[in-house]
Design a protein around this motif. Structure first.
Motif, PDB file in Angstrom:
ATOM      1  N   ARG A 121       0.832  -1.211   0.000  1.00 41.56           N
ATOM      2  CA  ARG A 121       0.000   0.000   0.000  1.00 41.56           C
ATOM      3  C   ARG A 121       0.863   1.258   0.000  1.00 41.56           C
ATOM      4  NH1 ARG A 121      -3.864   1.663   5.007  1.00 41.56           N
ATOM      5  NH2 ARG A 121      -1.789   1.836   5.926  1.00 41.56           N
ATOM      6  N   GLU A 122       1.949   1.231   0.777  1.00 39.97           N
ATOM      7  CA  GLU A 122       2.830   2.402   0.880  1.00 39.97           C
ATOM      8  C   GLU A 122       3.642   2.644  -0.395  1.00 39.97           C
ATOM      9  OE1 GLU A 122       5.028   1.518   4.372  1.00 39.97           O
ATOM     10  OE2 GLU A 122       3.301   1.812   5.719  1.00 39.97           O
ATOM     11  N   SER A 123       3.663   1.651  -1.277  1.00 42.22           N
ATOM     12  CA  SER A 123       4.359   1.839  -2.549  1.00 42.22           C
ATOM     13  C   SER A 123       3.507   2.633  -3.540  1.00 42.22           C
ATOM     14  CB  SER A 123       4.719   0.485  -3.160  1.00 42.22           C
ATOM     15  OG  SER A 123       3.553  -0.195  -3.614  1.00 42.22           O
ATOM     16  N   ASN A 124       2.262   2.909  -3.146  1.00 41.53           N
ATOM     17  CA  ASN A 124       1.334   3.727  -3.941  1.00 41.53           C
ATOM     18  C   ASN A 124       0.976   3.116  -5.298  1.00 41.53           C
ATOM     19  OD1 ASN A 124       1.132   5.872  -2.015  1.00 41.53           O
ATOM     20  ND2 ASN A 124       3.160   6.594  -2.673  1.00 41.53           N
ATOM     21  N   ILE A 125       0.953   1.795  -5.371  1.00 41.74           N
ATOM     22  CA  ILE A 125       0.533   1.182  -6.638  1.00 41.74           C
ATOM     23  C   ILE A 125      -0.988   1.032  -6.709  1.00 41.74           C
ATOM     24  CG2 ILE A 125       2.707  -0.076  -6.839  1.00 41.74           C
ATOM     25  CD1 ILE A 125       1.140  -2.633  -6.171  1.00 41.74           C
ATOM     26  N   HIS A 126      -1.648   1.133  -5.545  1.00 44.06           N
ATOM     27  CA  HIS A 126      -3.102   1.029  -5.515  1.00 44.06           C
ATOM     28  C   HIS A 126      -3.742   2.420  -5.505  1.00 44.06           C
ATOM     29  CE1 HIS A 126      -2.281  -3.102  -4.627  1.00 44.06           C
ATOM     30  NE2 HIS A 126      -1.896  -2.878  -3.389  1.00 44.06           N
ATOM     31  N   ASN A 127      -4.978   2.464  -5.883  1.00 43.89           N
ATOM     32  CA  ASN A 127      -5.758   3.705  -5.792  1.00 43.89           C
ATOM     33  C   ASN A 127      -6.823   3.500  -4.716  1.00 43.89           C
ATOM     34  OD1 ASN A 127      -7.076   6.129  -6.183  1.00 43.89           O
ATOM     35  ND2 ASN A 127      -8.080   5.500  -8.086  1.00 43.89           N
ATOM     36  N   GLY A 128      -6.450   3.740  -3.473  1.00 42.11           N
ATOM     37  CA  GLY A 128      -7.347   3.440  -2.361  1.00 42.11           C
ATOM     38  C   GLY A 128      -7.596   1.945  -2.297  1.00 42.11           C
ATOM     39  N   ASN A 129      -8.885   1.564  -2.296  1.00 39.14           N
ATOM     40  CA  ASN A 129      -9.207   0.137  -2.283  1.00 39.14           C
ATOM     41  C   ASN A 129      -9.415  -0.426  -3.690  1.00 39.14           C
ATOM     42  OD1 ASN A 129     -11.651   1.291  -2.898  1.00 39.14           O
ATOM     43  ND2 ASN A 129     -12.838   0.052  -1.462  1.00 39.14           N
ATOM     44  N   MET A 130      -9.003   0.341  -4.692  1.00 42.76           N
ATOM     45  CA  MET A 130      -8.996  -0.172  -6.070  1.00 42.76           C
ATOM     46  C   MET A 130      -7.595  -0.737  -6.311  1.00 42.76           C
ATOM     47  SD  MET A 130     -11.086   2.945  -7.916  1.00 42.76           S
ATOM     48  CE  MET A 130     -10.979   2.206  -9.553  1.00 42.76           C
ATOM     49  N   LEU A 131      -7.464  -2.036  -6.131  1.00 39.96           N
ATOM     50  CA  LEU A 131      -6.159  -2.678  -6.122  1.00 39.96           C
ATOM     51  C   LEU A 131      -5.579  -2.819  -7.527  1.00 39.96           C
ATOM     52  CD1 LEU A 131      -6.764  -5.537  -3.517  1.00 39.96           C
ATOM     53  CD2 LEU A 131      -6.034  -3.172  -3.128  1.00 39.96           C
ATOM     54  N   HIS A 132      -4.278  -2.601  -7.591  1.00 43.94           N
ATOM     55  CA  HIS A 132      -3.558  -2.828  -8.841  1.00 43.94           C
ATOM     56  C   HIS A 132      -3.484  -4.327  -9.103  1.00 43.94           C
ATOM     57  CE1 HIS A 132      -0.604  -2.183 -12.018  1.00 43.94           C
ATOM     58  NE2 HIS A 132       0.155  -3.124 -11.463  1.00 43.94           N
ATOM     59  N   ASP A 133      -3.560  -4.693 -10.379  1.00 47.39           N
ATOM     60  CA  ASP A 133      -3.439  -6.103 -10.743  1.00 47.39           C
ATOM     61  C   ASP A 133      -2.479  -6.227 -11.929  1.00 47.39           C
ATOM     62  OD1 ASP A 133      -3.924  -8.805 -10.609  1.00 47.39           O
ATOM     63  OD2 ASP A 133      -5.732  -8.728 -11.852  1.00 47.39           O
ATOM     64  N   PRO A 134      -1.395  -7.015 -11.788  1.00 46.71           N
ATOM     65  CA  PRO A 134      -1.149  -7.960 -10.693  1.00 46.71           C
ATOM     66  C   PRO A 134      -0.512  -7.282  -9.483  1.00 46.71           C
ATOM     67  CG  PRO A 134       0.584  -8.144 -12.326  1.00 46.71           C
ATOM     68  CD  PRO A 134      -0.400  -7.163 -12.874  1.00 46.71           C
ATOM     69  N   SER A 135      -0.864  -7.769  -8.308  1.00 49.78           N
ATOM     70  CA  SER A 135      -0.248  -7.330  -7.061  1.00 49.78           C
ATOM     71  C   SER A 135      -0.481  -8.415  -6.019  1.00 49.78           C
ATOM     72  CB  SER A 135      -0.846  -6.000  -6.577  1.00 49.78           C
ATOM     73  OG  SER A 135      -2.209  -6.163  -6.200  1.00 49.78           O
ATOM     74  N   ALA A 136       0.323  -8.387  -4.963  1.00 54.24           N
ATOM     75  CA  ALA A 136       0.169  -9.373  -3.897  1.00 54.24           C
ATOM     76  C   ALA A 136      -1.166  -9.192  -3.189  1.00 54.24           C
ATOM     77  CB  ALA A 136       1.317  -9.248  -2.898  1.00 54.24           C
ATOM     78  N   SER A 137      -1.580  -7.949  -3.013  1.00 56.72           N
ATOM     79  CA  SER A 137      -2.856  -7.686  -2.336  1.00 56.72           C
ATOM     80  C   SER A 137      -4.013  -8.262  -3.132  1.00 56.72           C
ATOM     81  CB  SER A 137      -3.045  -6.179  -2.142  1.00 56.72           C
ATOM     82  OG  SER A 137      -2.039  -5.627  -1.335  1.00 56.72           O
TER      83      SER A 137
END
Length: 275
Positions: free
Chosen positions: A141-157
């Protein structure tokens, strides 16, 4: 500890012989969590989980045994957290169990493996920073790859989000196999899919997944595969033992999945968009 469901497939005596399957010594089921405590918060995982006695796993279902043992070790009571390395190991063991389930679970297994690779990719790069589920989610999350709870894909989250949903679907389905007078596996799989996966699938996946689940064989076929015994060996005693293991897996997964989802909600990472 048995997590009481609030939905229609509650663990609380939903069929006549669940109590028999949950026989326990002292305060513990043969394999899993303490019995008789209603779960309302995450405090249920604060106690050390009981060790699983190999003498109680006396069938040849080594894959199922390994899944139960592995998930029972995932929660670190000292850190009050989910241990990432142990979680990944348990999910890998679960993947092998899914593969043994035959063609009906092939798509479920492929989806699980795809999402596991997303998590393992980040963990291998930063194992110390990703020691716990929370620390992994915070790092990403701190890497700022997500937009709030709109998760980046692919990502571990994103991988962890879908692994959790897949395990919830599978836990629901496993519970249905316990009762000899319950739903046919195909109907139980549709019900589990509609509750845990359908709300987050777009039109294409809503077509593909149900088509795959339509191949579900009879209950006895699944019990034979998961118990790693021939169909001819499925007498009453053997079926009872396999069902006890499946219930042990369900009661081990339920509180873990609740804690898992709570971590996502706490960090505002619960992405509910359809894919």
């Amino acid at each position: 500890m048995i997590a009481k469901r609030t939905s229609s497939h509650s663990l609380s005596n939903s069929n006549g012989h669940l109590n028999d399957l949950l026989e326990f010594d002292g305060h513990y089921c043969d394999f899993g969590f303490p019995v008789g405590h209603a779960v309302t918060t995450f405090e249920f995982l604060s106690a050390t989980l009981p060790r699983i006695s190999s003498s109680k796993l006396d069938l040849r279902s080594s894959k199922l045994d390994e899944v139960i043992r592995s998930f029972a070790k995932v929660f670190d009571a000292e850190q009050d957290e989910i241990d990432t390395a142990k979680l990944l190991k348990a999910c890998r063991a679960h993947l092998e169990l899914m593969r043994s389930g035959g063609s009906a679970l092939c798509l479920v297994a492929k989806d699980l493996e795809s999402n596991l690779l997303k998590v393992e990719s980040l963990y291998k790069k930063s194992p110390m920073e990703c020691k716990t589920l929370t620390s992994l989610l915070e790092l990403e999350r701190e890497s700022n790859i997500h937009n709030g709870n709109m998760l980046h894909d692919p990502s571990a989250s994103m991988g962890l989000l879908w692994i959790r949903r897949s395990l919830a679907f599978q836990s629901h389905f496993f519970q249905s196999l316990v009762s000899s007078d319950g739903q046919p596996p195909k109907d139980a799989a549709y019900e589990a899919y509609n509750e845990h996966l359908w709300p987050y699938h777009g039109w294409m996946l809503r077509t593909v997944f149900p088509a795959s689940l339509s191949q579900m064989p009879h209950r006895e076929v699944f019990l034979s595969k998961f118990g790693e015994v021939d169909m001819e060996e499925l007498d009453h005693v053997t079926v009872h033992k396999i069902c006890k293991k499946l219930m042990a897996l369900v009661t081990t997964l339920e509180p873990l999945l609740m804690y898992w989802k709570g971590s996502f909600l706490k960090l505002n990472l619960e992405d509910e968009r359809r894919v």
